[in-house]
Design an enzyme around this catalytic site. Structure first.
Site, PDB file in Angstrom:
ATOM      1  CE  LYS A  22      -1.729   1.055   4.015  1.00  0.00           C
ATOM      2  NZ  LYS A  22      -1.594   2.667   4.555  1.00  0.00           N
ATOM      3  CG  ASN A  23       2.286   2.579   3.473  1.00  0.00           C
ATOM      4  OD1 ASN A  23       1.329   2.877   3.385  1.00  0.00           O
ATOM      5  ND2 ASN A  23       2.717   2.504   4.704  1.00  0.00           N
ATOM      6  CB  CYS A 117      -4.202  10.834  12.615  1.00  0.00           C
ATOM      7  SG  CYS A 117      -2.660  10.068  12.449  1.00  0.00           S
ATOM      8  NE  ARG A 122       1.598  10.211  10.591  1.00  0.00           N
ATOM      9  CZ  ARG A 122       1.109   9.423   9.601  1.00  0.00           C
ATOM     10  NH1 ARG A 122      -0.390   8.722   9.526  1.00  0.00           N
ATOM     11  NH2 ARG A 122       1.706   9.204   8.752  1.00  0.00           N
ATOM     12  CG  ASP A 125       7.917  20.223  10.229  1.00  0.00           C
ATOM     13  OD1 ASP A 125       7.459  19.731  10.107  1.00  0.00           O
ATOM     14  OD2 ASP A 125       9.028  20.475  10.204  1.00  0.00           O
ATOM     15  CG  ASP A 308       3.869   1.291  10.022  1.00  0.00           C
ATOM     16  OD1 ASP A 308       3.205   2.241  10.457  1.00  0.00           O
ATOM     17  OD2 ASP A 308       4.071   2.011   8.106  1.00  0.00           O
ATOM     18  NE  ARG A 400      -6.266   4.109   5.817  1.00  0.00           N
ATOM     19  CZ  ARG A 400      -5.348   4.575   7.473  1.00  0.00           C
ATOM     20  NH1 ARG A 400      -5.847   4.946   8.306  1.00  0.00           N
ATOM     21  NH2 ARG A 400      -4.192   4.581   6.452  1.00  0.00           N
TER      22      ARG A 400
HETATM   23  C1  EPZ Z   1       3.964   7.090   6.000  1.00  0.00           C
HETATM   24  O1  EPZ Z   1       3.624   7.778   7.538  1.00  0.00           O
HETATM   25  C2  EPZ Z   1       3.873   5.726   6.270  1.00  0.00           C
HETATM   26  N1  EPZ Z   1       2.648   6.135   5.409  1.00  0.00           N
HETATM   27  C3  EPZ Z   1       3.486   5.062   7.720  1.00  0.00           C
HETATM   28  O2  EPZ Z   1       2.525   4.624   7.708  1.00  0.00           O
HETATM   29  C4  EPZ Z   1       4.005   5.085   8.349  1.00  0.00           C
HETATM   30  O3  EPZ Z   1       4.093   4.469   9.844  1.00  0.00           O
HETATM   31  C5  EPZ Z   1       5.783   6.059   8.519  1.00  0.00           C
HETATM   32  O4  EPZ Z   1       5.948   6.704   7.036  1.00  0.00           O
HETATM   33  C6  EPZ Z   1       6.589   5.400   9.256  1.00  0.00           C
HETATM   34  O5  EPZ Z   1       7.103   4.356   8.457  1.00  0.00           O
HETATM   35  C7  EPZ Z   1       2.446   5.729   3.699  1.00  0.00           C
HETATM   36  O6  EPZ Z   1       3.500   5.521   3.306  1.00  0.00           O
HETATM   37  C8  EPZ Z   1       1.108   5.900   3.465  1.00  0.00           C
HETATM   38  P1  EPZ Z   1       7.272  10.127   8.396  1.00  0.00           P
HETATM   39  P2  EPZ Z   1       4.841   9.165   6.842  1.00  0.00           P
HETATM   40  O7  EPZ Z   1       7.335  11.380   7.862  1.00  0.00           O
HETATM   41  O8  EPZ Z   1       5.399   9.536   5.539  1.00  0.00           O
HETATM   42  C9  EPZ Z   1       7.952  13.650  11.474  1.00  0.00           C
HETATM   43  C10 EPZ Z   1      -0.367   3.031   8.307  1.00  0.00           C
HETATM   44  O9  EPZ Z   1       0.132   2.381   9.123  1.00  0.00           O
HETATM   45  N2  EPZ Z   1       7.445  14.532  10.295  1.00  0.00           N
HETATM   46  O10 EPZ Z   1       7.731   9.340   7.532  1.00  0.00           O
HETATM   47  O11 EPZ Z   1       3.242   9.954   6.413  1.00  0.00           O
HETATM   48  C11 EPZ Z   1       6.415  12.621  11.917  1.00  0.00           C
HETATM   49  O12 EPZ Z   1       5.054  12.921  12.461  1.00  0.00           O
HETATM   50  C12 EPZ Z   1       0.750   4.497   7.767  1.00  0.00           C
HETATM   51  O13 EPZ Z   1       0.315   2.585   6.969  1.00  0.00           O
HETATM   52  C13 EPZ Z   1       7.460  15.838  10.974  1.00  0.00           C
HETATM   53  O14 EPZ Z   1       8.320  15.864  12.523  1.00  0.00           O
HETATM   54  O15 EPZ Z   1       5.183   9.398   7.962  1.00  0.00           O
HETATM   55  C14 EPZ Z   1       7.227  11.251  11.984  1.00  0.00           C
HETATM   56  O16 EPZ Z   1       7.517  11.596  13.947  1.00  0.00           O
HETATM   57  C15 EPZ Z   1       0.628   5.297   9.618  1.00  0.00           C
HETATM   58  N3  EPZ Z   1       7.550  16.839   9.446  1.00  0.00           N
HETATM   59  C16 EPZ Z   1       8.387  11.153  11.240  1.00  0.00           C
HETATM   60  O17 EPZ Z   1       8.086  12.201  10.856  1.00  0.00           O
HETATM   61  C17 EPZ Z   1       6.995  16.788   8.553  1.00  0.00           C
HETATM   62  O18 EPZ Z   1       6.979  16.673   7.599  1.00  0.00           O
HETATM   63  C18 EPZ Z   1       8.352   9.826  10.695  1.00  0.00           C
HETATM   64  O19 EPZ Z   1       6.849  10.374   9.575  1.00  0.00           O
HETATM   65  C19 EPZ Z   1       6.931  14.486   7.921  1.00  0.00           C
HETATM   66  C20 EPZ Z   1       7.212  14.125   9.269  1.00  0.00           C
END
Ligand code: EPZ
Length: 422
Positions: A22-23, A117, A122, A125, A308, A400
């Protein structure tokens, strides 16, 4: 709304087909916006709600998308649009990954801000930092990110945040950079297999990308991209979930299509816990080799242990004799499953970003409520191991991210039924 009813205590045995990731699929479908030609995407987990939402979004953006089994064909249909509306983004946060492609191809995008969420705040930035560095003017107005660029120019971009790299911020920056003028370097890029798959698709479309799979991605911008055909990688999180289904039920499952190289940290933890994971003809075989022993787990960006898989690992530790510590370093609030597991007789308490799990002999079936996607999967695993009946309500998050979960589990010998909630 549906619920799952599980009669626990059965060992799961047999072979399960692992679906496309999916991702990986979501940003790859978004990347089709970058081209004016037809793209053919294979091994799409097309039953998943998130995939249908992404296809709806592509249609809103002026793309035509058709599905035939696991194959999706996308091509521009009519006038391109650049607004990703609240009604779609609010149902799927990953809609934000159309930002990079819209900016890359149309030089403008208006995306509803996704907000937080259930797994915690989330922010986006880093997404905005990435595209701003490429010369994009970004404002937030009335809950929307308004992004415009006269032209995109390559840049050196550092994408590290408080919690390390970001998967979708890397995806967005990369998808904008492939059509920028000149060279870009993304430092502290996410290394996840899903980013590697996206980069491989972009290369098939004519992009010049190097270094994907490492924290330094180099991009030489090109003027336009053509269509491409691509097969999505197998879903490592679905595979990891079925690995734990085998371990927690003392079963013997072969995962067809899964790749051990995407699951090194999960396999390492499972081995330490006494679970054998071996490559066999047709897949990966998972079974216990001795009584389970506790193992401490800390989540990290890839190649570390995936956030995950944290909830599913916790379910396994609830029935493992001894004490284990599970620390969440990506989403420090991603522990919503603890109270539900405790309702089933687990003994878990939270200390800051760490859950202390004291293994019990057996969980007992209970009425529980699912929350986020992976927490829901963890509750299914707990239900499979528990004595008696478990009713899991509000399971829509599972749909999902897990294709036909009750059908796949039933084929492995589980007693699991989907019912309409009264
Ligand atoms: C991806 O989300 C996945 N989703 C998530 O899977 C997964 O948990 C996550 O990566 C981490 O591996 C998809 O790929 C669709 P991140 P993403 O940006 O990219 C912080 C599932 O269950 N952050 O890598 O949105 C954030 O808060 C889902 O399938 C910032 O600070 O996650 C987190 O602490 C849930 N600023 C960390 O970085 C930003 O602009 C990593 O999040 C973006 C993120």
């Amino acid at each position: 709304m549906d619920r799952l009813v599980i009669e626990g205590g059965r060992k799961l045995k047999g072979t399960v087909d692992i679906s496309g990731a999916k991702n990986a699929c979501l940003p790859i479908l978004a990347a089709t916006i970058l081209s004016d030609c037809k793209c053919i995407i294979k091994n799409v987990p097309s039953v998943l709600k998130d995939i249908t939402t992404m296809l709806k979004l592509l249609k809103v953006l002026g793309m035509r998308a058709s599905i035939d089994g696991q194959v999706v064909v996308v091509e521009p249909a009519k006038e391109r649009k650049f607004v990703a509306p609240y009604r779609l983004v609010s149902t799927m946060r990953a809609s934000v990954c159309v930002l990079g492609p819209l900016i890359g191809r149309l030089r403008q995008a208006e995306i509803s801000l996704p907000g937080g969420c259930i797994i915690g705040p989330r922010p986006i930035d880093l997404h905005l930092k990435g595209i701003r560095a490429l010369g994009v003017d970004v404002n937030i107005k009335k809950g929307y990110v308004i992004a415009r660029a006269k032209k995109l120019r390559g840049a050196n971009i550092y994408l590290g945040g408080h919690f390390g790299s970001s998967v979708l911020a890397t995806a967005n920056t990369l998808m904008a950079a492939v059509l920028a003028e000149g060279r870009s370097v993304i430092e502290n890029a996410a290394c996840e297999p899903e980013i590697q798959d996206l980069a491989n698709f972009l290369i098939k479309m004519g992009s010049k990308v190097k270094g994907h799979g490492t924290p330094r991605i180099e991009v030489e911008g090109v003027k336009r991209l053509h269509g491409a055909e691509h097969t999505i990688i197998p879903d490592r999180i679905e595979a990891g979930t079925y690995m734990i289904a085998s371990a927690i039920t003392d079963g013997d499952i072969i995962l067809k299509g899964a790749r051990t190289e995407h699951l090194t940290a999960v396999i390492d933890n499972l081995n330490e816990a006494g679970v054998s994971v071996t490559n066999v003809k047709g897949g990966i075989r998972v079974r216990r080799k001795k009584a389970l022993t506790p193992v401490d787990t800390t989540t990290f960006p890839y190649p570390g242990f995936p956030t995950d898989m944290q909830a599913q690992m916790m379910s396994l530790m609830t029935v493992t004799k001894g004490i284990s510590v599970i620390t969440e370093k990506i989403y420090p609030e991603r522990f919503i499953h603890i109270s539900e597991l405790n309702r089933m007789g687990a003994q878990i308490h939270l200390e800051g970003p760490s859950a202390i799990v004291r293994g019990v002999k057996q969980l007992s079936g209970a009425e529980i409520m699912a929350s986020d996607l992976r927490a829901s999967a963890a509750l299914v695993l707990a239900g499979l191991a528990a004595g008696g009946r478990t009713n899991i309500s509000r399971i829509y998050h599972l749909d999902r991210g897990y294709e036909r979960i009750e059908w796949k589990m039933t084929k492995l010998g589980a007693r699991i039924l989907r019912e309409k909630e009264i």
